[in-house]
Design an enzyme around this catalytic site. Structure first.
Site, PDB file in Angstrom:
ATOM      1  CE  LYS A 109      -7.321  -4.975   7.126  1.00 32.98           C
ATOM      2  NZ  LYS A 109      -8.268  -4.352   8.054  1.00 32.98           N
ATOM      3  CG  HIS A 110      -6.882  -3.772   2.117  1.00 32.82           C
ATOM      4  ND1 HIS A 110      -7.207  -4.780   1.221  1.00 32.82           N
ATOM      5  CD2 HIS A 110      -7.763  -3.879   3.135  1.00 32.82           C
ATOM      6  CE1 HIS A 110      -8.239  -5.450   1.682  1.00 32.82           C
ATOM      7  NE2 HIS A 110      -8.600  -4.930   2.844  1.00 32.82           N
ATOM      8  CG  ASN A 126      -0.927  12.769  -2.700  1.00 36.20           C
ATOM      9  OD1 ASN A 126       0.142  12.632  -3.241  1.00 36.20           O
ATOM     10  ND2 ASN A 126      -1.838  13.613  -3.133  1.00 36.20           N
ATOM     11  CG  HIS A 169       1.460   5.262  -6.609  1.00 36.96           C
ATOM     12  ND1 HIS A 169       0.221   5.561  -6.074  1.00 36.96           N
ATOM     13  CD2 HIS A 169       2.118   6.432  -6.682  1.00 36.96           C
ATOM     14  CE1 HIS A 169       0.115   6.858  -5.876  1.00 36.96           C
ATOM     15  NE2 HIS A 169       1.267   7.418  -6.234  1.00 36.96           N
TER      16      HIS A 169
END
Length: 391
Positions: free
Chosen positions: A66-67, A230, A391
């Site tokens: 999810k996302h 994180n 990221h």
């Protein structure tokens, strides 16, 4: 150039949008539906995660994304009857290893998995498709599908369920690129491998790392490799049970993931397993009701004027003392972190969620304090030397 036009980007106002490769052909095929930009981000991250799970453990892997972070990830460890009840497994479904992996990945955090994108390491078989059929999901990526599985999946979302097929032989270029604000970033792909050798530097007094714990630490770290940083992950029985993603403070990662892990443990409690739900409640409503029942806002589902919306008879509250007593029995949980723990408070919080085994890169100026805290609680901790920011 091989390209695929998308409906829009992250948001409807971001048009046009596409995915493409400049050389060769796209390694992914759309077998059904019309996937979007975020669908592909979830699919391709999930695909990498499950392939690494399979390679690291030898078991089929599954992820519920999810996302652009996993709500859950797991390998195909068999489920006991309690887990089958917790995960709403139909009695008529015989769980194959791939189906067991998906059931665990979806069940890790059922609230967050609502509307997920699924990734499977192996062929999607009929048993796995039957589990997916009963869940709210946006789509799936797998290397292949049986005919029976395809028929089941194509029936979802009025025939518009997204089904992607990934070429398992595909190997991307070693350098990857990303554009932000018109500026192109370039870096070598993260080829760090999560394998047995990564856990040999055990820095605590307690040195025994059972095979099951080693497996769970691998699951945790591989999940973190594809989780927005994180991030911290709790794992047990071959599956994640709490992922804390994208927090600016590591203690907040540990608390967030720990709170999710606690709710997973509490779903085993007899009061939760015995909740007298109304027969007309959907699975998502049951999941949300359980989440509220286990929270400090329990009156929102047990109050005088609301309990009838969810239950046939009014359940007893699960008191704070009962929760603490039940969670105090938890043990054998593994904890992974994508970067070093800067303070011992992370270990103190993890201990309350039954953590016995820890893997983290090490390298903090307070490593001695973190080791001392682990020793105080009799934990095993390995310094991997491998940071896993994503990221």
């Amino acid at each position: 150039m091989d390209e695929l036009e998308l409906k829009y980007g992250c948001n409807p106002n971001q048009k046009p949008a596409r995915i493409y490769v400049e050389n060769g052909t796209l390694p992914v095929k759309v077998l059904n539906g019309r996937p979007g930009y975020i669908n592909f981000l979830d699919a391709l991250n999930g695909w990498q995660l499950v392939q690494e799970l399979k390679k690291a453990t030898g078991l089929p892997g599954a992820a519920s994304f999810k996302h652009v972070s996993p709500a859950g990830a797991a390998v195909g460890v068999p489920l006991d009857d309690t887990l089958k009840q917790m995960y709403f497994i139909p009695k008529e479904v015989e769980l194959t290893p791939q189906a067991a992996a998906y059931a665990r990945a979806r069940g890790a955090d059922r609230l967050s998995s609502y509307g997920d994108f699924i990734a499977l390491s192996d062929t999607c078989d009929e048993a796995t498709a039957l589990l997916i059929k009963g869940e709210v999901s946006d789509g799936i990526i797998a290397p292949d599908y049986t005919d029976a599985a395809m028929e089941i999946l194509k029936s979802k979302r009025k025939g518009n369920y997204t089904i992607l097929q990934m070429d398992p032989a595909y190997v991307p270029a070693p350098m990857e690129h990303k554009e932000v604000f018109g500026i192109t970033f370039e870096q070598n792909r993260n080829e760090g491998v999560v394998e047995d050798a990564l856990f040999q530097n055990i820095v605590t007094k307690e040195k025994q790392l059972p095979a099951e714990a080693l497996r769970d630490l691998k699951v945790a770290l591989i999940a973190l490799k594809y989780t927005q940083s994180n991030s911290v992950c709790y794992a047990v029985e071959g599956q994640t049970i709490g992922v804390g993603a994208g927090q600016q403070s590591r203690i907040h990662c540990t608390r967030l993931a720990g709170d999710k892990a606690d709710k997973w443990q509490l779903r085993h409690h007899p009061k939760v397993l015995g909740l007298p739900f109304r027969s007309d409640l959907s699975r998502p409503v049951r999941d949300n009701t359980i989440d509220i029942y286990l929270s400090d806002e329990w009156e929102d589902v047990l109050g005088d004027d609301v309990w009838q919306q969810y239950f046939t008879t009014r359940p007893e509250q699960l008191s704070r003392e009962e929760k603490r007593a039940f969670l105090a029995q938890a043990t054998g949980v593994s904890l992974g972190s994508d970067a070093f723990f800067p303070f011992g408070d992370n270990i103190q919080r993890a201990r309350r969620s039954g953590v016995s085994f820890v893997a983290q890169p090490g390298g903090s100026i307070r490593d001695d304090q973190v080791i001392e805290t682990c020793d105080h609680y009799g934990m095993v901790m390995a310094f991997t030397g491998l940071r896993l920011f994503h990221h």
